[in-house]
Structure formats: C-alpha cells, structure tokens
Design a protein around this motif. Sequence first.
Motif, PDB file in Angstrom:
ATOM      1  N   LEU A 172       0.860  -1.178   0.000  1.00  0.00           N
ATOM      2  CA  LEU A 172       0.000   0.000   0.000  1.00  0.00           C
ATOM      3  C   LEU A 172       0.898   1.230   0.000  1.00  0.00           C
ATOM      4  O   LEU A 172       1.783   1.354   0.859  1.00  0.00           O
ATOM      5  CB  LEU A 172      -0.895  -0.014   1.237  1.00  0.00           C
ATOM      6  CG  LEU A 172      -1.923   1.097   1.361  1.00  0.00           C
ATOM      7  CD1 LEU A 172      -2.904   1.055   0.192  1.00  0.00           C
ATOM      8  CD2 LEU A 172      -2.668   0.982   2.684  1.00  0.00           C
ATOM      9  N   ILE A 173       0.680   2.145  -0.961  1.00  0.00           N
ATOM     10  CA  ILE A 173       1.589   3.289  -1.097  1.00  0.00           C
ATOM     11  C   ILE A 173       0.938   4.636  -0.819  1.00  0.00           C
ATOM     12  O   ILE A 173       1.635   5.640  -0.770  1.00  0.00           O
ATOM     13  CB  ILE A 173       2.261   3.306  -2.487  1.00  0.00           C
ATOM     14  CG1 ILE A 173       1.224   3.438  -3.594  1.00  0.00           C
ATOM     15  CG2 ILE A 173       3.140   2.085  -2.680  1.00  0.00           C
ATOM     16  CD1 ILE A 173       1.824   3.694  -4.966  1.00  0.00           C
ATOM     17  N   THR A 174      -0.357   4.678  -0.639  1.00  0.00           N
ATOM     18  CA  THR A 174      -1.018   5.955  -0.397  1.00  0.00           C
ATOM     19  C   THR A 174      -2.005   5.831   0.758  1.00  0.00           C
ATOM     20  O   THR A 174      -2.713   4.826   0.853  1.00  0.00           O
ATOM     21  CB  THR A 174      -1.729   6.464  -1.671  1.00  0.00           C
ATOM     22  OG1 THR A 174      -2.396   7.699  -1.374  1.00  0.00           O
ATOM     23  CG2 THR A 174      -2.725   5.489  -2.213  1.00  0.00           C
ATOM     24  N   ARG A 202       3.998   1.389   2.614  1.00  0.00           N
ATOM     25  CA  ARG A 202       5.177   1.988   1.992  1.00  0.00           C
ATOM     26  C   ARG A 202       4.871   3.436   1.642  1.00  0.00           C
ATOM     27  O   ARG A 202       3.718   3.837   1.553  1.00  0.00           O
ATOM     28  CB  ARG A 202       5.536   1.235   0.707  1.00  0.00           C
ATOM     29  CG  ARG A 202       6.004  -0.174   0.939  1.00  0.00           C
ATOM     30  CD  ARG A 202       6.312  -0.931  -0.354  1.00  0.00           C
ATOM     31  NE  ARG A 202       6.857  -0.100  -1.401  1.00  0.00           N
ATOM     32  CZ  ARG A 202       6.547  -0.242  -2.692  1.00  0.00           C
ATOM     33  NH1 ARG A 202       5.705  -1.182  -3.080  1.00  0.00           N
ATOM     34  NH2 ARG A 202       7.088   0.531  -3.591  1.00  0.00           N
ATOM     35  N   GLN A 203       5.914   4.183   1.400  1.00  0.00           N
ATOM     36  CA  GLN A 203       5.816   5.581   0.998  1.00  0.00           C
ATOM     37  C   GLN A 203       4.889   6.330   1.975  1.00  0.00           C
ATOM     38  O   GLN A 203       5.008   6.167   3.177  1.00  0.00           O
ATOM     39  CB  GLN A 203       5.392   5.690  -0.460  1.00  0.00           C
ATOM     40  CG  GLN A 203       6.382   5.046  -1.410  1.00  0.00           C
ATOM     41  CD  GLN A 203       5.931   5.069  -2.857  1.00  0.00           C
ATOM     42  OE1 GLN A 203       4.963   5.719  -3.217  1.00  0.00           O
ATOM     43  NE2 GLN A 203       6.644   4.349  -3.694  1.00  0.00           N
ATOM     44  N   LEU A 217       0.101  -4.275  -5.755  1.00  0.00           N
ATOM     45  CA  LEU A 217       0.347  -2.876  -5.428  1.00  0.00           C
ATOM     46  C   LEU A 217      -1.022  -2.208  -5.351  1.00  0.00           C
ATOM     47  O   LEU A 217      -1.752  -2.178  -6.339  1.00  0.00           O
ATOM     48  CB  LEU A 217       1.216  -2.210  -6.483  1.00  0.00           C
ATOM     49  CG  LEU A 217       1.472  -0.715  -6.280  1.00  0.00           C
ATOM     50  CD1 LEU A 217       2.189  -0.461  -4.950  1.00  0.00           C
ATOM     51  CD2 LEU A 217       2.257  -0.147  -7.437  1.00  0.00           C
ATOM     52  N   TRP A 218      -1.360  -1.716  -4.177  1.00  0.00           N
ATOM     53  CA  TRP A 218      -2.668  -1.092  -3.971  1.00  0.00           C
ATOM     54  C   TRP A 218      -2.438   0.393  -3.751  1.00  0.00           C
ATOM     55  O   TRP A 218      -1.689   0.782  -2.878  1.00  0.00           O
ATOM     56  CB  TRP A 218      -3.331  -1.714  -2.741  1.00  0.00           C
ATOM     57  CG  TRP A 218      -4.781  -1.485  -2.666  1.00  0.00           C
ATOM     58  CD1 TRP A 218      -5.420  -0.458  -2.062  1.00  0.00           C
ATOM     59  CD2 TRP A 218      -5.809  -2.325  -3.193  1.00  0.00           C
ATOM     60  NE1 TRP A 218      -6.777  -0.583  -2.174  1.00  0.00           N
ATOM     61  CE2 TRP A 218      -7.043  -1.733  -2.868  1.00  0.00           C
ATOM     62  CE3 TRP A 218      -5.807  -3.516  -3.910  1.00  0.00           C
ATOM     63  CZ2 TRP A 218      -8.263  -2.288  -3.241  1.00  0.00           C
ATOM     64  CZ3 TRP A 218      -7.016  -4.073  -4.278  1.00  0.00           C
ATOM     65  CH2 TRP A 218      -8.220  -3.467  -3.950  1.00  0.00           C
ATOM     66  N   SER A 219      -3.075   1.206  -4.573  1.00  0.00           N
ATOM     67  CA  SER A 219      -2.895   2.657  -4.390  1.00  0.00           C
ATOM     68  C   SER A 219      -4.214   3.372  -4.385  1.00  0.00           C
ATOM     69  O   SER A 219      -5.238   2.820  -4.612  1.00  0.00           O
ATOM     70  CB  SER A 219      -2.002   3.216  -5.490  1.00  0.00           C
ATOM     71  OG  SER A 219      -2.552   2.979  -6.756  1.00  0.00           O
TER      72      SER A 219
END
Length: 87
Positions: free
Chosen positions: A6-8, A29-30, A85-87
């Motif tokens: 998860l990036i957001t 992440r991020q 990748l989940w955003s």
Amino acid sequence: MKLINLITPSANLAELSSIASEHDLLLLRQDAVYLVHKAALPFPGKVLALESDVTWRNITLPASIRAISDAEWVTLSANASQNLLWS
C-alpha cells in the motif's frame, strides 16, 4: 499468502480488506506509513511497514505493526503467492 503493498494513505481500505485473508500481509510503503496513526486499520492479516519509509518520515510505530528492512521486503516478495500494489 499475498503481499499487498500500500503506497497511499487515501486508498480504499474497506475494498482492500474485502479481498484479503488473515494469511495475507499488508506492507505500508511511501506515504501509506502515515496510516499507523489511524486507530485501527481494517485489515484481517498482519500489517508491516517499510523501515526506510518510517525512518524518513520520523514515525513511531505502534507495537502491532512491525518495521521490515528492504532485504526482508525482497524475501517476502519472492515467497508470496501474489504481489499486489494497492494505491
């Protein structure tokens, strides 16, 4: 086991939780590492955070979330049945 990256922090967590099981891992992440401040993440599996992102953002993790190194991330990715990748 799925490894979901998860990036957001604005991602739809309810939708994400509907495709996850208790055997899956969620890696923050991020900017998604800011979600550690949320009282409860609606995720049935284990929640991890990328150590470098946590360090750069000067975040203190709760005991329920473990920081992992880049090397551990690579190992988890290699061993997962699916990487999302989940955003």
